[in-house]
Design a protein around this motif. Structure first.
Motif, PDB file in Angstrom:
ATOM      1  N   THR A 297       0.835  -1.193   0.000  1.00  0.00           N
ATOM      2  CA  THR A 297       0.000   0.000   0.000  1.00  0.00           C
ATOM      3  C   THR A 297       0.871   1.244   0.000  1.00  0.00           C
TER       4      THR A 297
ATOM      5  N   THR B  59      -3.523   6.228   0.230  1.00  0.00           N
ATOM      6  CA  THR B  59      -4.786   6.035   0.918  1.00  0.00           C
ATOM      7  C   THR B  59      -5.865   6.888   0.241  1.00  0.00           C
TER       8      THR B  59
ATOM      9  N   SER C 176       0.064   7.418   2.142  1.00  0.00           N
ATOM     10  CA  SER C 176      -0.403   6.732   3.344  1.00  0.00           C
ATOM     11  C   SER C 176       0.186   7.337   4.614  1.00  0.00           C
TER      12      SER C 176
ATOM     13  N   ARG D  14      -8.370   0.862   8.544  1.00  0.00           N
ATOM     14  CA  ARG D  14      -8.326   1.045   7.102  1.00  0.00           C
ATOM     15  C   ARG D  14      -9.077  -0.108   6.439  1.00  0.00           C
TER      16      ARG D  14
ATOM     17  N   ASP E 224      -5.369   1.680   0.032  1.00  0.00           N
ATOM     18  CA  ASP E 224      -6.373   1.346   1.023  1.00  0.00           C
ATOM     19  C   ASP E 224      -7.329   2.530   1.174  1.00  0.00           C
TER      20      ASP E 224
END
Length: 422
Positions: free
Chosen positions: A2, A5, A23, A69, A78
Motif C-alpha cells: 500500500t 490512501t 499513506s 483502514r 487502502d
C-alpha cells in the motif's frame, strides 16, 4: 504494497467525495477539504447552501479519519473513512456524524441498533451509438441466478471483489425486472452497516465501469419497469445481547413505538429517504414501495413490515427509501423517527389487513413530488431537530434548487441528469 490512501466521505448528494493521499499523510489522522463542496450541485454549480460557507470564503473542514483502514479494490491502495469536523466540532452537514449521534441516543436507552440494508439496482450497457440502454437479459426472471440473468458476469465480479475487500454480502439475485438486481448486506452495527453499504455501492459502480457497464441505483430509471429501493431492516440489542423487537414472539413496546414514530413522521421522512425528482416515479399505490403510512406483519405492500417469526432474528423493515439517498442519512432518519415514537408515545394504528394492491385502509401517503416532500420535512420540526436542523436546512435548500432545475424536464431528461452519478 500500500502506497496511497483513498480518503472518502458521502455528501448530501450521495456522492463518494475524497482524495488520494500518501499513506503517511493519512496516518496523521486528518485530511482537509473545502466546505463549499456541500454547496456544489450535480452539474457543478456553486449555490449558497446553508452551512457550506459559500459567502464566507469557502472555509476548510477536516475529515477526521478512523484508525481502521479498509482494503481498496484498486491496486496498492487502502481506504480511510471518517467524520467531518469544522471549527473544532463535528460538522452539522456530515450524515455519518449524525448517525453516530443517533446510535449514541439509542445506546443511552440501553439499546444498540443493528441494521441490514437491501439495495436494488439496474444495469445498463452502451448501444452502438454510445447511448446507455437497458442490460440485454431476455431470459432473466425473479430470483434468477447465473448467466441468463447476468450474461456479462457482473454479479460474479461484484461478489468476488466484495469477498476480496471484506464487504459482507448476505445475498445477490435477480430482482423483479430484466437487468435489475437485489444486493443485500449482512446485519451489523448501524455505523458498520452504512460504511459497508457506502463502500459496496462505490465499488459496484466502479467495477461495472471497468466492464463497460453502468450499474445505477436510480429509483426508477426505466419508466415501464419496476422501481429500485433501499429496504432498511433494523432491530435493537439490549445489554445482555438479546433482540428486543419480539422477545416472546409478540411485538414489544419498543417495536410498536418505533413503528408509530415512522408512521407519524411518514410525510416528512420522504424528503430524507427519497431525495431525487425520479424517486417519486417509484413511490405510488399498489407497489412494493413505501407509499402508504401503514404497517403489518410479513406484508410487502406496506411501508413498515414487521418480521417476528423468530425472536432472535425479529426485525422491522422500512421500505420507503431508495439508494439515491446517502445511506448514513437514510438510517439516521429511520432511527430518529423511530426514537421519536418511543419517546413521545405516539399511538400505533391498527395493522393493515387488506391486500395493498386493490384495497388499503391507510389514508395518508408520501407527497406526490420532491418539492412537496421538502415542504413536509420543513413543516416537521420534531423530525428536523432529531435528524439535525443544520443538515435538514442544507438538504432542503440543495434539493429545492434541484427540483427547480428538473421540474419541467421530460422523464428521459431527468434520468439522463442523474444517471452518471446515481
Amino acid at each position: 504494497m500500500t502506497t496511497r490512501t483513498r480518503t472518502l466521505f458521502c455528501d448530501l448528494l450521495n456522492l463518494p467525495r475524497g482524495k488520494y493521499v500518501p499513506s503517511d499523510v493519512a496516518a496523521g489522522g486528518k485530511v482537509g477539504f473545502a466546505r463549499g463542496v456541500f454547496g456544489t450541485t450535480f452539474d457543478r454549480d456553486l449555490i449558497p447552501v446553508p452551512g457550506a460557507g459559500v459567502f464566507d470564503g469557502i472555509p476548510d473542514m477536516e475529515l477526521v479519519l478512523d484508525e481502521a483502514r479498509h482494503p481498496d479494490w484498486q491496486q496498492d491502495t487502502d481506504i480511510a473513512l471518517g467524520t467531518l469536523h469544522a471549527d473544532g466540532a463535528p460538522f452539522g452537514l456530515c450524515a455519518r456524524g449524525r448517525l453516530q449521534a443517533t446510535v449514541a441516543a439509542w445506546q443511552a436507552r440501553g439499546l444498540t441498533p443493528k441494521v441490514g440494508l437491501e439495495m436494488e439496482a439496474y444495469v445498463f450497457q452502451q448501444g452502438t451509438d454510445g447511448v446507455w440502454e437497458p442490460y440485454d437479459t431476455p431470459g432473466a426472471f425473479v430470483y434468477g441466478t447465473g448467466p441468463q440473468n447476468d450474461p456479462a458476469g457482473l454479479m460474479n465480479a461484484l461478489w468476488a471483489t466484495a469477498e476480496e475487500v471484506g464487504l459482507r454480502i448476505e445475498s445477490m439475485n435477480g430482482e423483479y425486472d430484466n437487468g435489475q438486481f437485489e444486493l443485500t448486506m449482512q446485519f451489523d452495527d448501524a455505523l458498520a452497516a452504512c460504511d459497508g453499504a457506502f463502500l459496496f455501492k462505490t465499488m459496484a459502480r466502479e467495477v461495472a465501469a471497468d466492464m463497460d457497464l453502468l450499474l445505477t441505483f436510480l429509483p426508477k430509471p426505466i419508466p415501464d419497469r419496476g422501481g429500485s429501493g433501499l429496504h432498511i431492516n433494523f432491530s435493537f440489542e439490549d445489554a445482555q445481547g438479546g433482540n428486543v423487537i419480539a422477545p416472546d414472539g409478540q411485538l414489544s413496546d419498543v417495536a410498536r413505538g418505533c413503528m408509530a414514530g415512522l408512521i407519524h413522521h411518514h410525510e416528512g421522512l420522504a424528503a430524507l429517504l427519497a431525495m431525487t425528482v425520479n424517486s417519486y416515479d417509484r413511490l405510488g399505490p399498489a407497489s412494493m414501495a413505501g407509499y402508504w403510512a401503514n404497517w403489518a406483519d410479513d406484508h410487502r405492500l406496506v411501508t413498515t413490515r414487521s418480521c417476528v417469526t423468530s425472536p432472535r432474528s425479529a426485525r422491522l423493515e422500512h421500505r420507503m427509501a431508495d439508494c439515491a439517498t446517502n445511506p448514513y442519512l437514510a438510517v439516521t432518519a429511520v432511527l430518529q423517527a423511530a426514537l421519536l415514537g418511543v419517546e413521545n408515545g405516539y399511538d400505533l394504528p391498527a395493522a393493515e389487513d387488506l391486500d395493498g394492491l386493490e384495497n388499503v385502509r391507510a389514508t395518508r401517503h408520501v407527497p406526490s413530488a420532491l418539492d412537496k416532500a421538502l415542504d413536509a420535512l420543513d413543516a416537521d420540526a420534531p423530525l428536523r431537530a432529531a435528524v439535525g436542523d443544520d443538515l435538514c436546512n442544507a438538504l432542503i435548500f440543495l434539493k429545492q434548487d434541484e427540483w427547480k432545475r428538473l421540474k419541467d424536464k421530460s422523464v428521459d431528461e431527468v434520468r439522463d441528469f442523474y444517471l452518471p452519478f446515481v
